[in-house]
Write a protein that holds these residues in place. Structure first.
Motif, PDB file in Angstrom:
ATOM      1  N   MET A 147       0.836  -1.203   0.000  1.00  0.00           N
ATOM      2  CA  MET A 147       0.000   0.000   0.000  1.00  0.00           C
ATOM      3  C   MET A 147       0.872   1.255   0.000  1.00  0.00           C
ATOM      4  N   ASN A 148       0.347   2.294  -0.637  1.00  0.00           N
ATOM      5  CA  ASN A 148       1.096   3.545  -0.770  1.00  0.00           C
ATOM      6  C   ASN A 148       0.122   4.715  -0.708  1.00  0.00           C
ATOM      7  N   THR A 149       0.529   5.773   0.025  1.00  0.00           N
ATOM      8  CA  THR A 149      -0.299   6.972   0.106  1.00  0.00           C
ATOM      9  C   THR A 149       0.569   8.201  -0.118  1.00  0.00           C
ATOM     10  N   ASP A 150      -0.058   9.351  -0.279  1.00  0.00           N
ATOM     11  CA  ASP A 150       0.666  10.597  -0.564  1.00  0.00           C
ATOM     12  C   ASP A 150       0.861  11.459   0.674  1.00  0.00           C
ATOM     13  N   GLN A 151       0.253  11.082   1.805  1.00  0.00           N
ATOM     14  CA  GLN A 151       0.208  11.952   2.974  1.00  0.00           C
ATOM     15  C   GLN A 151       0.903  11.310   4.178  1.00  0.00           C
ATOM     16  N   PHE A 152       1.614  12.130   4.984  1.00  0.00           N
ATOM     17  CA  PHE A 152       2.309  11.572   6.149  1.00  0.00           C
ATOM     18  C   PHE A 152       1.796  12.153   7.464  1.00  0.00           C
ATOM     19  N   ASN A 153       0.749  12.977   7.440  1.00  0.00           N
ATOM     20  CA  ASN A 153       0.099  13.429   8.669  1.00  0.00           C
ATOM     21  C   ASN A 153      -1.306  12.842   8.755  1.00  0.00           C
ATOM     22  N   HIS A 154      -1.778  12.640   9.982  1.00  0.00           N
ATOM     23  CA  HIS A 154      -2.990  11.853  10.186  1.00  0.00           C
ATOM     24  C   HIS A 154      -4.220  12.379   9.448  1.00  0.00           C
TER      25      HIS A 154
END
Length: 483
Positions: A147-154
């Motif tokens: 899995m991969n996402t673009d955001q690192f804040n909740h």
């Protein structure tokens, strides 16, 4: 111009004859489709009436189990012997230079898991000793390790996961699903939200909001302790007959407003008042865990009248059993930075897993035993992953913790048209990046909709001059995990 009058500009004679609910054709069509009579003497088609999917569906409903804060996948499901081998060594610069992290600066130290891993089930799935029950259903699970996402804040990461955008204002996944498919129970909401561990998710109500869709499609937050829905019961001094008279009068006024302005939110208001009236009987019954056998309560670890993830897992089964389309569970407390013993990767993670492991395992067993797992899609995830190195603030502490990490993480799915007992995709040997079969958040969304029989490119809503969809302009169905 009054914004409520703008829709009238688009009403042509053809539109009137085909769509207008006040016309003769509309009356006949609504009657044939099972429209409900309004107090004004006309008919109002229920916006949550069951609708046909684009193609035959494997899943009829969804239970989304969101571990708010994001569990440490490297300490639960993604076994990395090489990371253990290089524990406490400086992280190679290529893995952190030029990247942003929530709380880590400088050169961090690589950190292997403090937990012991073993292979479980016929599938040989890797699980850590933080989990003691989930191995019992390992062969029903479909793991995605890429899995991969673009955001690192909740908050932005949750919004991207549940609405398709890291910014406020978009409809949530459950809203899109009920907009496309409606609900199979006219006496309960099509989209229900349950929260445990005492705190809302970082994305707040927007994680289940309807955005620019009519508000009838937003999630309804229910509670396992106290009244299931706030303000649902009649106030003191008003009985059911008086409530019915009051609603009839309000519906008369709203129907007149709808005929004059054509604002879809007026139709939503009529529908929601009627649903609330029906829910006064149906919701307390659906949320009453005391109707379950003691053996069922014991298996989940549920306690009627209390608030817990165990109670919410049992409630989720009861709700989909009654035709609720989308049930979304949020469980706070999975943000393992190591800033305290409770958020440490050793005892803290084991303690938190103990509140999740048993009820989630029992939920899957219960659905399967009742023949419901095959058409109920269950998803378990956080909003991103955790770093393969120590979190910067706690680098010198005896308590181990990891920072936020968007590049690769693990989630699992079960039932509802996905292959059981498989692992798809992989991270590299240190857990820093996707090594094969990257699955972006938009791909996950497209795949969930596909299991429900919906083409994510066709499920659209026209707003602000263009057609919007959950996956925006992205997303591909991950066919390799479909049964």
């Amino acid at each position: 111009m009054n914004p409520f009058h703008r829709p009238l500009q688009n009403i042509t004679r053809r539109y009137f004859l085909s769509q207008c609910q006040a016309g003769i054709g509309g009356l006949a069509l609504s009657s044939l489709l099972g429209g409900t009579a309004s107090a004004a003497g006309g008919t109002t088609q229920d916006p949550l009436a069951p609708a046909k999917p684009h193609f035959p569906a494997k899943a009829k409903s969804v239970i989304y189990l969101h571990m708010t804060g994001s569990p440490p996948n490297l300490d639960m499901f993604d076994y990395k012997p090489q990371l253990i081998k290089h524990n406490d060594q400086d992280c190679p610069a290529e893995f952190f230079e030029g990247k942003e992290f929530a709380f880590t600066k400088g050169t961090p130290k690589l950190m292997g898991t403090p937990h012991k891993f073993r292979q479980v089930g016929q599938s040989g799935t890797w699980m850590s000793d933080a989990l003691t029950h989930l191995e019992e259903v390992a062969d029903d699970l479909c793991f995605i390790h890429s899995m991969n996402t673009d955001q690192f804040n909740h908050a932005p990461a949750e919004l991207l996961l549940f609405t398709g955008s890291p910014r406020l204002g978009r409809p949530s996944m459950g809203s899109w699903v009920t907009y496309g498919l409606g609900s199979e129970n006219a006496n309960l909401p099509g989209f229900v939200v349950l929260i445990s561990s005492g705190s809302n998710p970082s994305g707040g109500n927007s994680d289940w909001g309807s955005g620019f869709l009519p508000s009838v499609y937003q999630g309804v937050q229910c509670r396992s302790k106290g009244d299931p829905v706030l303000y649902l019961n009649n106030p003191s001094g008003m009985d059911k007959a008086m409530r019915r008279m009051t609603l009839d009068a309000m519906n008369d006024l709203n129907a007149m407003e709808l005929e004059r302005n054509g604002n879809p939110e007026t139709e939503t208001r009529i529908s929601q008042y009627e649903l609330a009236f029906r829910m006064q009987m149906a919701a307390p019954e659906a949320m009453d865990l005391s109707q379950e056998t003691q053996s069922t309560l014991d298996a989940y670890g549920a306690q009627p009248g209390e608030s817990s993830l165990a109670n919410n897992c049992l409630l989720a089964r009861r709700l989909v059993e009654r035709g609720v389309r989308f049930v979304q569970l949020f469980d706070w407390g999975w943000d393992f930075h190591g800033t305290s013993a409770a958020t440490g990767l050793e005892g803290g993670l084991k303690d938190k897993c103990a509140t999740m492991d048993r009820p989630v395992t029992t939920l899957l067993k219960d659905l399967k035993q009742r023949g419901m797992l095959e058409d109920t899609l269950v998803i378990w995830s956080g909003e991103f992953g955790r770093t393969p190195f120590r979190e910067g603030r706690t680098a010198g502490s005896k308590v181990l913790g990891r920072d936020h990490y968007p590049d690769v993480f693990t989630l699992w799915m079960a039932g509802g048209g996905v292959k059981p007992g498989v692992s798809y995709g992989a991270s590299d040997e240190l857990g820093f990046k996707v090594a094969e079969n990257k699955v972006h958040i938009h791909d996950l969304q497209a795949t969930i909709l596909h299991c429900l029989g919906m083409n994510h490119e066709r499920l659209t809503y026209h707003f602000a001059g263009r057609d919007f969809r959950l996956t925006d302009v992205h997303g591909h169905v991950v066919h390799d995990i479909l049964a």
